[in-house]
Design a protein around this motif. Structure first.
Motif, mmCIF file in Angstrom:
data_model
loop_
_atom_site.group_PDB
_atom_site.id
_atom_site.type_symbol
_atom_site.label_atom_id
_atom_site.label_comp_id
_atom_site.label_asym_id
_atom_site.label_seq_id
_atom_site.Cartn_x
_atom_site.Cartn_y
_atom_site.Cartn_z
ATOM 1 N N GLY A 1 0.840 -1.179 0.000
ATOM 2 C CA GLY A 1 0.000 0.000 0.000
ATOM 3 C C GLY A 1 0.882 1.238 0.000
ATOM 4 N N TYR A 2 0.302 2.343 -0.233
ATOM 5 C CA TYR A 2 1.043 3.598 -0.278
ATOM 6 C C TYR A 2 0.404 4.599 0.663
ATOM 7 C CZ TYR A 2 3.025 1.544 -4.445
ATOM 8 O OH TYR A 2 3.659 0.704 -5.318
ATOM 9 N N VAL A 3 1.244 5.446 1.214
ATOM 10 C CA VAL A 3 0.779 6.505 2.093
ATOM 11 C C VAL A 3 1.262 7.823 1.520
ATOM 12 C CG1 VAL A 3 0.931 7.503 4.404
ATOM 13 C CG2 VAL A 3 0.890 5.036 4.131
ATOM 14 N N MET A 4 0.363 8.781 1.481
ATOM 15 C CA MET A 4 0.727 10.096 0.977
ATOM 16 C C MET A 4 0.596 11.091 2.123
ATOM 17 S SD MET A 4 -0.857 11.829 -2.331
ATOM 18 C CE MET A 4 -0.755 13.538 -2.648
ATOM 19 N N LEU A 5 1.694 11.734 2.488
ATOM 20 C CA LEU A 5 1.696 12.710 3.573
ATOM 21 C C LEU A 5 1.832 14.102 2.990
ATOM 22 C CD1 LEU A 5 4.165 11.008 6.055
ATOM 23 C CD2 LEU A 5 1.691 10.974 6.118
ATOM 24 N N THR A 6 1.068 15.025 3.527
ATOM 25 C CA THR A 6 1.147 16.413 3.097
ATOM 26 C C THR A 6 1.616 17.240 4.287
ATOM 27 O OG1 THR A 6 -0.689 16.071 1.579
ATOM 28 C CG2 THR A 6 -0.126 18.337 2.127
ATOM 29 N N VAL A 7 2.633 18.025 4.084
ATOM 30 C CA VAL A 7 3.174 18.877 5.131
ATOM 31 C C VAL A 7 2.951 20.321 4.724
ATOM 32 C CG1 VAL A 7 5.267 19.540 6.381
ATOM 33 C CG2 VAL A 7 4.929 17.164 5.693
ATOM 34 N N SER A 8 2.445 21.106 5.676
ATOM 35 C CA SER A 8 2.247 22.521 5.378
ATOM 36 C C SER A 8 2.792 23.362 6.517
ATOM 37 C CB SER A 8 0.757 22.821 5.164
ATOM 38 O OG SER A 8 0.054 22.597 6.360
ATOM 39 N N ILE A 9 3.220 24.550 6.199
ATOM 40 C CA ILE A 9 3.732 25.478 7.189
ATOM 41 C C ILE A 9 2.666 26.548 7.399
ATOM 42 C CG2 ILE A 9 5.527 27.159 7.721
ATOM 43 C CD1 ILE A 9 7.375 25.491 5.884
ATOM 44 N N PRO A 10 2.142 26.657 8.632
ATOM 45 C CA PRO A 10 1.096 27.633 8.882
ATOM 46 C C PRO A 10 1.622 29.059 8.692
ATOM 47 C CG PRO A 10 1.592 26.373 10.874
ATOM 48 C CD PRO A 10 2.482 25.877 9.805
ATOM 49 N N TYR B 1 4.013 28.885 19.637
ATOM 50 C CA TYR B 1 4.078 28.745 21.090
ATOM 51 C C TYR B 1 2.704 28.980 21.727
ATOM 52 C CZ TYR B 1 9.093 28.711 20.456
ATOM 53 O OH TYR B 1 10.351 28.386 20.054
ATOM 54 N N ALA B 2 1.969 29.939 21.226
ATOM 55 C CA ALA B 2 0.620 30.197 21.741
ATOM 56 C C ALA B 2 -0.289 29.008 21.437
ATOM 57 C CB ALA B 2 0.044 31.469 21.139
ATOM 58 N N GLU B 3 -0.140 28.437 20.260
ATOM 59 C CA GLU B 3 -0.940 27.252 19.909
ATOM 60 C C GLU B 3 -0.605 26.081 20.821
ATOM 61 O OE1 GLU B 3 -3.445 26.689 17.647
ATOM 62 O OE2 GLU B 3 -3.425 28.860 17.415
ATOM 63 N N ALA B 4 0.686 25.915 21.159
ATOM 64 C CA ALA B 4 1.095 24.830 22.051
ATOM 65 C C ALA B 4 0.493 25.027 23.440
ATOM 66 C CB ALA B 4 2.617 24.761 22.134
ATOM 67 N N GLU B 5 0.508 26.240 23.941
ATOM 68 C CA GLU B 5 -0.083 26.528 25.246
ATOM 69 C C GLU B 5 -1.589 26.289 25.233
ATOM 70 O OE1 GLU B 5 1.339 27.200 28.217
ATOM 71 O OE2 GLU B 5 3.224 26.782 27.177
ATOM 72 N N ALA B 6 -2.244 26.718 24.163
ATOM 73 C CA ALA B 6 -3.686 26.504 24.041
ATOM 74 C C ALA B 6 -4.003 25.011 24.029
ATOM 75 C CB ALA B 6 -4.226 27.175 22.781
ATOM 76 N N TYR B 7 -3.170 24.226 23.353
ATOM 77 C CA TYR B 7 -3.365 22.777 23.308
ATOM 78 C C TYR B 7 -3.212 22.177 24.703
ATOM 79 C CZ TYR B 7 -2.710 17.853 22.372
ATOM 80 O OH TYR B 7 -2.827 16.492 22.398
#
Length: 65
Positions: free
Chosen positions: A6-15, A26-32
């Motif tokens: 099988g194959y896996v397709m990963l998509t990476v994006s930079i916000p 860092y704010a997103e990490a704290e919110a999480y």
């Protein structure tokens, strides 16, 4: 899958952020962390309520016997 390849397709994006503001990781990490702690607390309360209900039901069944 089932012995076949099988194959896996990963998509990476930079916000990039929104409305011209830079993305603050860092704010997103704290919110999480806050969300995860609240979720864990809620799950703990739910488990405690379930255990109390089970004990109450067990006592009721023993009383009825």
């Amino acid at each position: 899958v089932d012995g076949e390849e099988g194959y896996v397709m990963l998509t990476v994006s930079i916000p990039k952020g929104s409305d011209g503001e830079e993305f603050d990781g860092y704010a997103e990490a704290e919110a999480y962390k806050v969300e995860a702690a609240a979720k864990a607390e809620k799950a703990e309360e739910k488990a405690k309520a379930k255990a109390e209900k089970i004990a109450k039901d067990k006592a009721k069944r023993e009383k009825d016997e």
